[in-house]
Design a protein around this motif. Structure first.
Motif, PDB file in Angstrom:
ATOM      1  N   SER A   1       0.820  -1.229   0.000  1.00  0.00           N
ATOM      2  CA  SER A   1       0.000   0.000   0.000  1.00  0.00           C
ATOM      3  C   SER A   1       0.849   1.272   0.000  1.00  0.00           C
ATOM      4  CB  SER A   1      -0.956   0.014   1.201  1.00  0.00           C
ATOM      5  OG  SER A   1      -1.882  -1.042   1.115  1.00  0.00           O
TER       6      SER A   1
ATOM      7  N   GLU B   1      -4.751  -7.626  -0.709  1.00  0.00           N
ATOM      8  CA  GLU B   1      -5.261  -6.317  -1.132  1.00  0.00           C
ATOM      9  C   GLU B   1      -4.209  -5.223  -0.987  1.00  0.00           C
ATOM     10  OE1 GLU B   1      -9.424  -5.385  -1.215  1.00  0.00           O
ATOM     11  OE2 GLU B   1      -9.069  -4.014   0.473  1.00  0.00           O
ATOM     12  N   TYR B   2      -4.228  -4.319  -1.961  1.00  0.00           N
ATOM     13  CA  TYR B   2      -3.363  -3.137  -1.987  1.00  0.00           C
ATOM     14  C   TYR B   2      -4.283  -1.918  -1.921  1.00  0.00           C
ATOM     15  CZ  TYR B   2       0.632  -0.249  -3.534  1.00  0.00           C
ATOM     16  OH  TYR B   2       1.646   0.683  -3.621  1.00  0.00           O
TER      17      TYR B   2
ATOM     18  N   VAL C   1      -4.677   1.948  -2.366  1.00  0.00           N
ATOM     19  CA  VAL C   1      -4.014   3.021  -3.111  1.00  0.00           C
ATOM     20  C   VAL C   1      -4.385   4.369  -2.508  1.00  0.00           C
ATOM     21  CG1 VAL C   1      -3.681   4.078  -5.356  1.00  0.00           C
ATOM     22  CG2 VAL C   1      -4.151   1.619  -5.201  1.00  0.00           C
TER      23      VAL C   1
ATOM     24  N   LEU D   1       1.390   3.654 -10.493  1.00  0.00           N
ATOM     25  CA  LEU D   1       0.771   2.375 -10.151  1.00  0.00           C
ATOM     26  C   LEU D   1       1.195   1.272 -11.115  1.00  0.00           C
ATOM     27  CD1 LEU D   1      -2.891   3.152  -9.016  1.00  0.00           C
ATOM     28  CD2 LEU D   1      -1.000   2.261  -7.642  1.00  0.00           C
TER      29      LEU D   1
ATOM     30  N   GLU E   1       3.078  -2.053  -9.865  1.00  0.00           N
ATOM     31  CA  GLU E   1       2.593  -3.397 -10.169  1.00  0.00           C
ATOM     32  C   GLU E   1       3.633  -4.185 -10.962  1.00  0.00           C
ATOM     33  OE1 GLU E   1      -1.522  -5.572 -11.650  1.00  0.00           O
ATOM     34  OE2 GLU E   1      -1.218  -3.442 -12.089  1.00  0.00           O
TER      35      GLU E   1
ATOM     36  N   TRP F   1      -7.153  -4.239  -5.782  1.00  0.00           N
ATOM     37  CA  TRP F   1      -6.571  -2.910  -5.598  1.00  0.00           C
ATOM     38  C   TRP F   1      -7.736  -1.959  -5.298  1.00  0.00           C
ATOM     39  CZ3 TRP F   1      -1.224  -1.756  -6.942  1.00  0.00           C
ATOM     40  CH2 TRP F   1      -0.510  -2.878  -7.381  1.00  0.00           C
TER      41      TRP F   1
END
Length: 546
Positions: A126, A161-162, A164, A238, A242, A255
Motif C-alpha cells: 500500500s 489487497e493493496y 491506493v 501504479l 505493479e 486494488w
C-alpha cells in the motif's frame, strides 16, 4: 500435528481414559522430539502432568501407560526415563510411511485444513503512488506475499489487497511536480514545489505527456491541468509499482482506491452514522471521535477546524468496506510509524460493532549493509535503494529469502555481500544447493521404483531426515496461525542440513543392497518434494542445477 503424532496422542488418550478415568482433554497429552535419538523418536511428560490428578508418582503412572501402549502396532519400543518421561521408539515402517504420504501428495504435501472456513483480508505494501518502491516496501511485500501463500496452503480463504492512497497533499504535490517538469521541458523556468518529487520518473512522465499531448497543457488553467496530471501521475506510478512487484513474484487480488471510497459515498455515510450513534462530539470547532470509550488513550479528531477530514475518516470507511465484503478477519502489515494508529482503528471498528477483528503486524526497518557499512543510496539513481535496484543486484530468490528469514517485528540488517555469495554461508544458496544436489543424484540413479513399505531406513541420519519431513505440515499450520513466516525458512535450513548430513555419511546407491538403495532414493524424492514446497511458500525457486 502430523498423522504419526495424532495417532500416538489418540492412543495415549484412550489409555488415560481407561486407566485413570480422564476423558479427552485437548492439549493434555503433549509430544516432543528429543534432541538425542537414543531418547526415542518422541517423548511425553504426561506422567508428570497427571500426578496430582490421579494421586500417584510420575514413574508409577508412566509404567502403567508404557505397559498398556507397548502392544500398539506403531510402537517398536517404549521406556520410562528419569523422573517419569515416556520415550517412544516408532517402528521403521511407521516412520517410513511418511515417504509414501509425500509421494502421494506431491505439490500438496504440507497442506492442511487448520484455516478451513476462516476468511482473512490481508492488506500490505500500500505504498503511495508517488515514486519507486524502496527496500522497506520490499520487506513488507516479501513477508506479506509469503504469509498469504502459507495461509492459503493451510486452508484459509485469503484476499491479498493493496490500498491506493490516491488523494491528499502528496498527490497534489505529484501533479505540481509533473507540471513543473512539463513546463521546463519547453524552456519555461518553472519552480519545483518545495515538497515535490524530484525523481527521474517525474521527468519521464512529463516526456510521455509531451509525446501524447504536445504543448496543449501549457495554456490551461490550474483547475484543468492539476486533475489531469494527478491522473497521469497515479496511472504511471501504479503501473510501475505493479510491474516491479511482479518482478518480485508479488501480486494482489484486489486494488482499492482511496478516491473510490469517497466517490461511492462511504466516507460521508460512515461519518453520519458515527454522529447518529453518539460516537462523536464537537469541540474547538472540530468534530471528535470519542475513541477513549473503546480503549484508545485519547479521543481523535475526525473533521478539523478548517473543515477538512483527518486520515482516520477514510480509513474507517475503508476498513468497514473490508468487513462488508464478508471477511471475518482483517490483517494489516504497517510500517513502524503506524504503531500508534492501531488502537484508534480498533476503537473505530468496535464502535460499529466489530470488536477484535483486526490484527496488525508492524514492519521494522531494514538496513542494507555491505562490508560492515550501511548502504543508503542507490548507485543508479542517487536516491534510497529501490526494490528493482535490490533485485538487479542480488536476485529475487536471495532478496525474498533474506526478508522472510527474520521476524517482521525485528529490525533487519540485510547483508548484501552475504546475499551475493555462492557458498554454504549464504542460507538461500545452502537450501537451493540441497535441492539441486538431490536432483543430480536422482538423474544419475535413473528410474526410482516406488516402494510400498519403507522399513530399512533405521540409521540415525535417515530417521532424523524422516522425522523432519514428517513435521512439515505441522510447521505450516503453526506458521499460518501465528503469522511467523521465518519459521518456514528455519524449517528449510534444518531440512537442508539434515539432508547434507545424511548424504555426507551414507551411500545412497549401494549395489550390494538394491532394496536399501531404492528406499533411500524414495527418501530423497520425498525430501526434494518437501524442500521445493517449502521454498515455494516463501516465493523462492527450487533449481534442478546450480
Amino acid at each position: 500435528m502430523n498423522s504419526i503424532e495424532t495417532n500416538l496422542v489418540a492412543a495415549l488418550e484412550t489409555i488415560i481414559k481407561e486407566a485413570f478415568g480422564i476423558d479427552h482433554e485437548p492439549g493434555l497429552v503433549m509430544l516432543e522430539i528429543p534432541n538425542k535419538s537414543e531418547m526415542g523418536d518422541y517423548s511425553s511428560n504426561i506422567a508428570m502432568r497427571l500426578t496430582k490428578r490421579v494421586g500417584k508418582n510420575p514413574r508409577e503412572i508412566a509404567t502403567i501407560i508404557t505397559e498398556a501402549i507397548a502392544a500398539n502396532p506403531m510402537i517398536q519400543k517404549v521406556e520410562v526415563a528419569g523422573p517419569g518421561f515416556i520415550n517412544f521408539f516408532m517402528k521403521p515402517s511407521v516412520l517410513g510411511d511418511v515417504i509414501n504420504t509425500v509421494l502421494d501428495a506431491k505439490d500438496n504435501y504440507g497442506r492442511s485444513t487448520v484455516g478451513a472456513g476462516k476468511s482473512v483480508l490481508v492488506e500490505y505494501v500500500s505504498a503511495n503512488p508517488t515514486g519507486q518502491l524502496h527496500v522497506g516496501h520490499a520487506r513488507g511485500a516479501a513477508w506479506g506475499d509469503s504469509l498469504t501463500r502459507i495461509m492459503t496452503y493451510a486452508g484459509y480463504d485469503v484476499l491479498r489487497e493493496y490500498y491506493v492512497n490516491d488523494l491528499g497533499n502528496q498527490i497534489t504535490m505529484l501533479s505540481h511536480s509533473l507540471y513543473a517538469r512539463y513546463q521546463q521541458a519547453y524552456g519555461i523556468e518553472a519552480v519545483m514545489p518545495e515538497d515535490g518529487y524530484h525523481g527521474e520518473d517525474i521527468k519521464q512522465i512529463a516526456q510521455d505527456v509531451i509525446a501524447r499531448e504536445g504543448d496543449a497543457w501549457l495554456t490551461k488553467p490550474q483547475e484543468e491541468w492539476e486533475p489531469f496530471f494527478k491522473k497521469i501521475g497515479i496511472e504511471f506510478e501504479l503501473e510501475r509499482i505493479e510491474r516491479d512487484l511482479g518482478k518480485f513474484g508479488v501480486s494482489f487480488d484486489s486494488w482499492v482506491s482511496e478516491k473510490s471510497v469517497y466517490d461511492n459515498g462511504s466516507v460521508v455515510r460512515r461519518l453520519e452514522e458515527m454522529k447518529a450513534n453518539g460516537e462523536t462530539y464537537e469541540k474547538d470547532d472540530a468534530l471528535w471521535f470519542a475513541s477513549t470509550k473503546y480503549g484508545d488513550d485519547k479521543d481523535r479528531v475526525l473533521i478539523k477546524s478548517d473543515g477538512s477530514y483527518t486520515y482516520l475518516v477514510p480509513d474507517i470507511a475503508y476498513h468497514l468496506y473490508k468487513l462488508e465484503r464478508g471477511y471475518q478477519r482483517l490483517l494489516n502489515l504497517w510500517g513502524g510509524d503506524h504503531h500508534g494508529y492501531i488502537p484508534r482503528m480498533n476503537a473505530a471498528l468496535e464502535s460499529f460493532g466489530y470488536k477484535d477483528v483486526m490484527d496488525v503486524d508492524i514492519i521494522q526497518m531494514v538496513r542494507l549493509v555491505e562490508n560492515g557499512e550501511e548502504v543508503k543510496m542507490s548507485k543508479r539513481t542517487g536516491n534510497a535503494v529501490g526494490l528493482v535496484d535490490l533485485i538487479d543486484d542480488i536476485g529475487v530468490d536471495a532478496a525474498r529469502y533474506f526478508f522472510a528469514s527474520r521476524a517482521l517485528q525485528t529490525p533487519l540488517d540485510f547483508d548484501l555481500g552475504l546475499a551475493r555469495t555462492q557458498s554454504n554461508d549464504n542460507p538461500v544458496f545452502y537450501a537451493q544447493y540441497a535441492h539441486a544436489r538431490i536432483a543430480s543424484i536422482l538423474r544419475q540413479a535413473g528410474d526410482v521404483n516406488r516402494v510400498p513399505v519403507i522399513d530399512l531406513l533405521t540409521h540415525q541420519k535417515e530417521v532424523e531426515l524422516l522425522k523432519h519431513i514428517n513435521e512439515f505440515s505441522s510447521v505450516v499450520a503453526d506458521t499460518a496461525k501465528n503469522r511467523t513466516v521465518h519459521k518456514i525458512t528455519n524449517y528449510i535450513q534444518e531440512l537442508a542440513a539434515y539432508f547434507h548430513s545424511f548424504y555426507g555419511e551414507l551411500k545412497v546407491n549401494d549395489p550390494s543392497n538394491p532394496a536399501l538403495t531404492q528406499q533411500r532414493l524414495n527418501l530423497l524424492v520425498a525430501t526434494q518434494i518437501t524442500l521445493k514446497n517449502a521454498l515455494n511458500l516463501v516465493g523462492v525457486s527450487a533449481p534442478e542445477q546450480m
